[in-house]
Scaffold this motif. Structure first.
Motif, PDB file in Angstrom:
ATOM      1  N   ASP A  94       0.819  -1.213   0.000  1.00 48.85           N
ATOM      2  CA  ASP A  94       0.000   0.000   0.000  1.00 48.85           C
ATOM      3  C   ASP A  94       0.856   1.268   0.000  1.00 48.85           C
ATOM      4  O   ASP A  94       0.357   2.368   0.193  1.00 48.85           O
ATOM      5  N   PHE A  95       2.163   1.086  -0.160  1.00 49.44           N
ATOM      6  CA  PHE A  95       3.049   2.250  -0.265  1.00 49.44           C
ATOM      7  C   PHE A  95       3.951   2.095  -1.481  1.00 49.44           C
ATOM      8  O   PHE A  95       4.489   1.025  -1.736  1.00 49.44           O
ATOM      9  N   PRO A 105       5.292   6.249  -7.364  1.00 48.12           N
ATOM     10  CA  PRO A 105       4.129   5.526  -7.924  1.00 48.12           C
ATOM     11  C   PRO A 105       3.827   5.906  -9.358  1.00 48.12           C
ATOM     12  O   PRO A 105       4.162   7.019  -9.781  1.00 48.12           O
ATOM     13  N   PRO A 106       3.191   5.020 -10.072  1.00 52.13           N
ATOM     14  CA  PRO A 106       2.692   5.374 -11.402  1.00 52.13           C
ATOM     15  C   PRO A 106       1.464   6.274 -11.248  1.00 52.13           C
ATOM     16  O   PRO A 106       0.946   6.443 -10.151  1.00 52.13           O
ATOM     17  N   LYS A 107       0.996   6.818 -12.351  1.00 47.74           N
ATOM     18  CA  LYS A 107      -0.246   7.604 -12.326  1.00 47.74           C
ATOM     19  C   LYS A 107      -1.390   6.738 -11.843  1.00 47.74           C
ATOM     20  O   LYS A 107      -1.379   5.520 -12.032  1.00 47.74           O
ATOM     21  N   ASN A 129       1.257  12.246  -0.282  1.00 48.19           N
ATOM     22  CA  ASN A 129      -0.154  11.904  -0.532  1.00 48.19           C
ATOM     23  C   ASN A 129      -0.901  11.626   0.770  1.00 48.19           C
ATOM     24  O   ASN A 129      -0.332  11.184   1.760  1.00 48.19           O
ATOM     25  N   GLU A 130      -2.195  11.896   0.725  1.00 46.62           N
ATOM     26  CA  GLU A 130      -3.047  11.650   1.888  1.00 46.62           C
ATOM     27  C   GLU A 130      -4.035  10.525   1.575  1.00 46.62           C
ATOM     28  O   GLU A 130      -4.584  10.459   0.475  1.00 46.62           O
ATOM     29  N   VAL A 131      -4.212   9.607   2.528  1.00 45.40           N
ATOM     30  CA  VAL A 131      -5.177   8.499   2.356  1.00 45.40           C
ATOM     31  C   VAL A 131      -6.012   8.377   3.629  1.00 45.40           C
ATOM     32  O   VAL A 131      -5.678   8.950   4.666  1.00 45.40           O
ATOM     33  N   ARG A 132      -7.064   7.600   3.519  1.00 47.48           N
ATOM     34  CA  ARG A 132      -7.909   7.324   4.682  1.00 47.48           C
ATOM     35  C   ARG A 132      -7.473   5.999   5.306  1.00 47.48           C
ATOM     36  O   ARG A 132      -7.190   5.031   4.594  1.00 47.48           O
TER      37      ARG A 132
END
Ligand code: ATP
Ligand code: MG
Length: 549
Positions: free
Chosen positions: A392-393, A397-399, A408-411
């Motif tokens: 999950d990291f 990263p690709p597009k 980046n922010e995630v939940r």
């Protein structure tokens, strides 16, 4: 769920209905007749469901009868496992029998055949018998032994029983027709000599009846009305009927054939399954990759899912191959409402939430199963250190990658939004830790609508996490052809083992408890290898499949 149950009648049901209507039989009796030479598999389940439910529908009876006429291959261990598996499926047999209980009666019926001039003792070797048997296009030849007198046959058969001869020295054959177009009718062997200790009768016998002679007698002795077997016995039906008639059996059973169950990516014959066990391709008959009932149970399949599957595939007379994903469909359906949902991390990566107070732990609310409110709520700890999934990291990263990457922010499921600020690496450059910050405003369940994020990650709080082992399975057999060299198609990567963590509320998990791990699928607590210190989970099935029923 009800709409997926196949309620259409099968052709065997129609035969039974007619037989009852015509008064051919008053009550019906079916039987499940396993040979105790291996563990039951999913194909046997098809036969079990068919026999027990058919009798049930017409208020009849079903016997469990062990077809134990070949002492070389049979064993008490198999008898016990078969009983356990049928009980686990939830069926209760009426009669409980062993073919070996009828050896005396079978012997007497063979004597009757001799007296009627319908059986004779053969001196020829196996090879000679085969040579004389002829082919599909060529009639067989009569053996010189065929013209023996009744007296001599009676004497020789008695001496066979007494042990006067070695294995293979003599056999008893039915005297039918060496030129029959059906090779099964060309004086088939009905008794052979085998100086072998039997699991049930010990050393009482050194002659044993052949399956094709024994089976019809067993059915008739028990008053079985509908003797259901798989298609490969179709050519034996005339012999089956011949034995019942010529042995003057009072009760006349009817043999009905149906197509056996074949599954994609699965070998089903007990001989092959035994080979996989004996040659250590798997960890025993109950290895979760095996199509045995004990393997499926250990994998986490429920009796309900297997029975629903067996009913859905129905009963037909044409051979076919069923997609194994259909079986998986039914376990998903069964567990959807029943299994608690929780989070686990299979390949952990530590995340430090740098703006969360050190030493503090809060307990967040979550539903046990959002599809089933009755299952209530659970508490999940949250603190400064958590684990997320390595996958999950991505640092670069690709597009369209919506999970965690620098900036980046995630939940976090059931918790807060976090943002990745720093990536910590070891001297080899491997990522070993992430430093993130959380936003207290974004707490789950508070209705926060300030901004949106695209990714939702599962996680486990580090200080309360329980260590767990996860066993992830792929098909044991890569190629679906049941060719001779099936061992060449054994998948070398059918098992992946991961060491990770589960939520602390799982400490009470008992063997065979089933859970849905967020994003990972349905898992079963392994009943064999789970210890007080470590939970072991078998993945039953992933959450999603392209399969459509
Ligand atoms: P295998 O070929 O797998 O060794 P078998 O037929 O020799 O199986 P038995 O113990 O004789 O095994 O089988 C008991 C019953 O189960 C029989 O009535 C048989 O017809 C049925 N059965 C076995 N395999 C299947 C299958 N794949 N599908 C449906 N019924 C089956
Ligand atoms: Mg068999």
């Amino acid at each position: 769920m009800a709409e997926t149950i196949n309620t259409s009648s099968n052709f065997i049901k129609n035969i039974v209905k007619e037989d009852l209507a015509e008064g051919k039989y008053k009550d019906i009796i079916t039987r499940f007749p396993p040979e105790p030479n291996g563990y039951l598999h999913i194909g046997h389940a098809k036969s079990i469901v068919l026999n027990f439910e058919l009798a049930d529908e017409f208020r009849g009876k079903t016997n469990l009868r062990f077809d134990d006429t070949n002492p070389l291959k049979e064993d008490e261990e198999y008898v016990q496992s078969i009983k356990k598996d049928i009980e686990w499926l939830g069926y209760e047999w009426d009669g409980y029998h062993f073919a070996s209980d009828y050896f005396e009666e079978m012997y007497n019926r063979a004597v009757l055949l001799i007296k009627k001039g319908l059986a004779y003792v053969e001196d020829m070797s196996q090879d000679q018998i085969r040579e004389y048997r002829g082919t599909l296009t060529e009639a067989g030849k009569e053996s010189p032994s065929r013209s023996r007198s009744v007296e001599e046959n009676l004497d020789l058969f008695e001496r066979m029983r007494k042990g006067d001869f070695q294995n293979g020295e003599k056999v008893l054959r039915a005297k039918i027709d060496m030129s029959s177009p059906n090779i099964n009718m060309r004086d088939p062997i009905i008794y052979r000599i085998s100086h072998t200790t039997h699991h049930n009768t010990g050393d009482k016998w050194c002659i044993y009846p052949m399956y094709s002679f024994a089976h019809p007698l067993e059915d008739a002795i028990e008053g079985v009305t509908h003797s259901i077997c798989t298609l490969e016995f179709e050519d034996q039906r005339p012999l089956y009927n011949w034995v019942v008639e010529k042995c003057e059996m009072e009760s006349v059973p009817k043999q009905i054939e149906f197509a056996r169950l074949n599954l994609t990516n699965t070998v089903m014959s007990k001989r092959k399954l035994k080979q996989l066990v004996d040659e250590n391709y798997v960890d025993g008959w109950d290895d979760p990759r095996m199509p045995t009932l004990s393997g499926l149970r250990r994998r986490g399949f429920t009796p309900e899912s297997i029975k629903l599957f067996c009913r859905e595939i129905g009963v037909a007379r044409a051979d076919n191959i069923v997609d194994v994903r259909m079986l998986e469909h039914f376990i998903r359906e069964d567990l959807k409402m029943k299994a608690p949902r929780t989070m686990s991390v299979l390949h952990p990566l530590k995340v430090v939430i740098t703006n969360y107070p050190e030493g503090e732990v809060e307990w967040l609310d979550a539903e046990v199963n959002p599809e089933n409110e009755e299952m209530g709520k659970r508490k999940i700890p949250f603190s400064r250190e958590i684990y997320i999934e390595q996958s999950d990291f991505m640092e670069d990263p690709p597009k369209k990658y919506f999970r965690l990457f620098p900036g980046n922010e995630v939940r976090l499921k059931h918790a807060y939004f976090i943002k990745c600020n720093d990536v910590i690496k070891d001297d080899k450059g491997n990522v070993i830790e992430l430093h993130c910050t959380y936003d207290p405003e974004t707490k789950s369940g508070t209705g926060f609508t300030g901004r949106k994020v695209k990714g939702t990650l599962h996680w486990v709080e580090a200080s309360h996490a329980k260590e767990a082992e996860f066993r992830l399975y792929d098909s044991l057999i890569l190629d679906e052809s049941e060719g001779k060299d099936f061992l060449d198609h054994v998948n070398p990567d059918s098992l992946e083992v991961a060491q990770g963590f589960v939520e602390p509320n799982m400490v009470d998990a008992k063997e065979n408890d089933k859970f849905q791990f967020f994003r990972h699928g349905y898992f079963n607590v392994d009943p064999k290898d789970t210890t007080a210190d470590k939970l072991v989970f078998n993945r039953i099935v992933e959450l999603k499949s392209s399969f459509k029923l």
